[in-house]
Design a protein around this motif. Structure first.
Motif, PDB file in Angstrom:
ATOM      1  N   CYS A  15       0.561  -1.311   0.494  1.00 49.05           N
ATOM      2  CA  CYS A  15       0.016   0.170   0.168  1.00 49.05           C
ATOM      3  C   CYS A  15       0.757   1.193  -0.042  1.00 49.05           C
ATOM      4  N   ILE A  16       0.946   1.799  -1.175  1.00 54.05           N
ATOM      5  CA  ILE A  16       2.156   3.313  -1.226  1.00 54.05           C
ATOM      6  C   ILE A  16       0.874   4.676  -1.444  1.00 54.05           C
ATOM      7  N   ALA A  17       0.606   5.502  -0.817  1.00 48.71           N
ATOM      8  CA  ALA A  17      -0.218   6.228  -1.039  1.00 48.71           C
ATOM      9  C   ALA A  17      -2.154   6.150  -1.035  1.00 48.71           C
ATOM     10  N   ASN A  18      -2.189   5.291   0.060  1.00 47.07           N
ATOM     11  CA  ASN A  18      -3.420   5.250  -0.589  1.00 47.07           C
ATOM     12  C   ASN A  18      -3.727   3.798  -1.985  1.00 47.07           C
ATOM     13  N   SER A  19      -2.765   3.664  -2.651  1.00 48.85           N
ATOM     14  CA  SER A  19      -2.974   2.625  -3.672  1.00 48.85           C
ATOM     15  C   SER A  19      -2.121   1.053  -3.581  1.00 48.85           C
ATOM     16  N   CYS A  20      -2.348   0.288  -3.782  1.00 50.79           N
ATOM     17  CA  CYS A  20      -1.719  -1.304  -4.115  1.00 50.79           C
ATOM     18  C   CYS A  20      -0.531  -1.011  -5.074  1.00 50.79           C
ATOM     19  N   ALA A  21       0.345  -1.153  -4.615  1.00 49.42           N
ATOM     20  CA  ALA A  21       1.324  -0.924  -5.846  1.00 49.42           C
ATOM     21  C   ALA A  21       2.574  -2.745  -5.985  1.00 49.42           C
ATOM     22  N   PRO A  22       2.564  -2.718  -7.317  1.00 57.17           N
ATOM     23  CA  PRO A  22       3.360  -4.249  -7.336  1.00 57.17           C
ATOM     24  C   PRO A  22       4.744  -3.867  -7.039  1.00 57.17           C
ATOM     25  N   ILE A  23       5.010  -5.619  -5.497  1.00 56.83           N
ATOM     26  CA  ILE A  23       6.054  -4.830  -4.913  1.00 56.83           C
ATOM     27  C   ILE A  23       7.423  -5.642  -6.036  1.00 56.83           C
ATOM     28  N   ASP A  24       8.356  -5.006  -6.280  1.00 52.90           N
ATOM     29  CA  ASP A  24       9.705  -5.221  -6.967  1.00 52.90           C
ATOM     30  C   ASP A  24      11.376  -5.554  -5.241  1.00 52.90           C
ATOM     31  N   THR A  25      11.084  -6.856  -4.877  1.00 54.20           N
ATOM     32  CA  THR A  25      11.718  -6.665  -3.554  1.00 54.20           C
ATOM     33  C   THR A  25      12.916  -6.351  -4.292  1.00 54.20           C
ATOM     34  N   ASP A  26      13.894  -6.917  -4.720  1.00 51.72           N
ATOM     35  CA  ASP A  26      14.848  -6.564  -5.417  1.00 51.72           C
ATOM     36  C   ASP A  26      15.325  -5.917  -6.156  1.00 51.72           C
ATOM     37  N   LYS A  27      14.297  -5.199  -7.014  1.00 56.43           N
ATOM     38  CA  LYS A  27      14.377  -3.408  -7.508  1.00 56.43           C
ATOM     39  C   LYS A  27      15.544  -3.731  -8.506  1.00 56.43           C
ATOM     40  N   ASP A  28      15.281  -4.808  -9.191  1.00 54.37           N
ATOM     41  CA  ASP A  28      15.526  -5.044 -10.664  1.00 54.37           C
ATOM     42  C   ASP A  28      14.566  -4.656 -11.655  1.00 54.37           C
ATOM     43  N   GLY A  29      13.552  -3.599 -11.502  1.00 55.02           N
ATOM     44  CA  GLY A  29      12.493  -3.404 -12.836  1.00 55.02           C
ATOM     45  C   GLY A  29      11.663  -3.902 -12.446  1.00 55.02           C
ATOM     46  N   LEU A  30      11.591  -5.173 -12.487  1.00 53.29           N
ATOM     47  CA  LEU A  30      10.438  -6.630 -12.708  1.00 53.29           C
ATOM     48  C   LEU A  30      10.053  -6.410 -11.369  1.00 53.29           C
ATOM     49  N   THR A  31       8.557  -6.249 -11.713  1.00 57.72           N
ATOM     50  CA  THR A  31       7.759  -7.012 -10.440  1.00 57.72           C
ATOM     51  C   THR A  31       7.613  -8.721  -9.555  1.00 57.72           C
ATOM     52  N   ASP A  32       7.530  -8.810  -8.529  1.00 61.60           N
ATOM     53  CA  ASP A  32       7.256 -10.073  -8.565  1.00 61.60           C
ATOM     54  C   ASP A  32       6.777 -10.610  -8.998  1.00 61.60           C
ATOM     55  N   ILE A  33       5.432 -10.294  -8.633  1.00 61.21           N
ATOM     56  CA  ILE A  33       4.509 -10.731  -9.690  1.00 61.21           C
ATOM     57  C   ILE A  33       5.173 -11.650 -10.990  1.00 61.21           C
ATOM     58  N   GLU A  34       5.446 -10.305 -11.834  1.00 61.40           N
ATOM     59  CA  GLU A  34       6.644 -10.631 -13.001  1.00 61.40           C
ATOM     60  C   GLU A  34       7.262 -11.670 -13.274  1.00 61.40           C
ATOM     61  N   GLU A  35       8.358 -11.892 -12.628  1.00 58.62           N
ATOM     62  CA  GLU A  35       9.834 -12.981 -11.753  1.00 58.62           C
ATOM     63  C   GLU A  35       8.829 -14.321 -11.243  1.00 58.62           C
ATOM     64  N   LYS A  36       7.901 -14.297 -10.528  1.00 56.33           N
ATOM     65  CA  LYS A  36       7.248 -15.628 -10.602  1.00 56.33           C
ATOM     66  C   LYS A  36       6.852 -15.955 -11.362  1.00 56.33           C
ATOM     67  N   LYS A  37       5.971 -15.035 -12.236  1.00 54.18           N
ATOM     68  CA  LYS A  37       5.894 -16.150 -14.084  1.00 54.18           C
ATOM     69  C   LYS A  37       7.106 -16.570 -15.024  1.00 54.18           C
ATOM     70  N   ILE A  38       7.839 -15.630 -14.738  1.00 51.28           N
ATOM     71  CA  ILE A  38       9.105 -16.151 -15.837  1.00 51.28           C
ATOM     72  C   ILE A  38       9.909 -16.782 -14.588  1.00 51.28           C
ATOM     73  N   GLY A  39       9.547 -17.325 -13.470  1.00 55.18           N
ATOM     74  CA  GLY A  39      11.109 -17.900 -12.610  1.00 55.18           C
ATOM     75  C   GLY A  39      12.239 -17.784 -12.493  1.00 55.18           C
ATOM     76  N   THR A  40      12.067 -16.508 -12.650  1.00 63.94           N
ATOM     77  CA  THR A  40      13.588 -15.222 -11.688  1.00 63.94           C
ATOM     78  C   THR A  40      12.990 -15.445 -10.294  1.00 63.94           C
ATOM     79  N   ASN A  41      14.438 -14.850  -9.605  1.00 64.42           N
ATOM     80  CA  ASN A  41      14.384 -15.131  -8.458  1.00 64.42           C
ATOM     81  C   ASN A  41      14.114 -13.396  -7.488  1.00 64.42           C
ATOM     82  N   ILE A  42      13.199 -13.418  -7.340  1.00 61.62           N
ATOM     83  CA  ILE A  42      12.325 -11.831  -6.375  1.00 61.62           C
ATOM     84  C   ILE A  42      13.670 -11.019  -5.536  1.00 61.62           C
ATOM     85  N   ASN A  43      14.428 -11.728  -4.782  1.00 62.79           N
ATOM     86  CA  ASN A  43      15.837 -11.229  -4.486  1.00 62.79           C
ATOM     87  C   ASN A  43      17.005 -10.675  -4.904  1.00 62.79           C
TER      88      ASN A  43
END
Length: 235
Positions: A13-41
């Motif tokens: 929750c950021i500024a009263n809005s739900c934003a996708p998390i990017d745990t490792d700050k690589d530009g891909l959201t955790d949702i995207e990384e889980k889909k392609i199989g990369t490591n979110i960390n």
């Protein structure tokens, strides 16, 4: 009032809005990384120094594989990481020259004729086994033909090969006389080089000494040369 409790997993929750998390700050959201199989960390899941976002969104390489195209080079050192770099090598001959040793051919013909072996080419052979053995022994190491040529090795591919091997094959008709292995070291991409080559064919290489020597003397046979079994480093 909007609360974080309303955000689904992988969202914050950021500024009263739900934003996708990017745990490792690589530009891909955790949702995207889980889909392609990369490591979110991990910023770089396959360890090739290229970030997961760069590989999937920009370069088109596989973020789960250091060497996407399975060639010699990892993605971070490959000028074209989605096209396999490989050598493509051709080996040909040019300026071919062949010279029969007429002096030796005459000596051979004289020995075989003087030993009574001419009849052995037809239906009657009066020479004893001992005479045949002695005659063959007398001429078997004489050179009857010397070939010389330029062997051209050309790499038209976009990668080097650390070795090139091939065979120079000598034959009369459909009968192989001799296979001579040859090799060359590393050859760079888009390079053409020339080897000076020569080789002697001796009587012993003919196999059927009686028939082939007389056929050569009479001009009925010709020694042919070709290059076969070219091997080199491929990807």
């Amino acid at each position: 009032m909007y609360t974080a409790k309303l955000c689904s997993p992988d969202y914050s929750c950021i500024a009263n809005s739900c934003a996708p998390i990017d745990t490792d700050k690589d530009g891909l959201t955790d949702i995207e990384e889980k889909k392609i199989g990369t490591n979110i960390n991990l910023f770089d899941s396959d360890g090739d120094t290229l970030g997961d976002y760069q590989e999937t969104k920009i370069g088109g390489t596989n973020p789960l594989k250091m060497n996407t195209d399975d060639d010699r080079y990892n993605d971070n050192n490959d000028p074209n990481p989605i096209k396999k770099n490989s050598a493509v090598i051709y080996v040909t001959k040019s300026n071919e020259k062949g010279e029969y040793n007429l002096a030796n051919l005459l000596v051979i013909g004289s020995v075989l004729t003087g030993s009574g072996l001419v009849g052995c080419l037809t239906t009657v052979c009066t020479a004893s086994p001992a005479v045949i053995v002695a005659a063959v022994a007398a001429v078997k190491d004489l050179t009857i033909y010397t070939s010389s040529s330029d062997i051209v090795i050309q790499n038209t591919g976009d990668d080097y090969s650390s070795f090139v091997t091939f065979e120079v094959v000598y034959s009369i008709g459909n009968k192989t006389l001799e296979r001579v292995p040859q090799s060359y070291g590393q050859i760079s991409s888009n390079l053409k080089t020339t080897m000076k080559y020569s080789h002697d064919i001796k009587v012993i290489d003919l196999g059927d000494i009686l028939g082939e020597v007389f056929n050569l003397l009479l001009g009925k046979s010709k020694i042919n040369i070709e290059i076969t079994d070219v091997q080199y480093e491929k990807f």
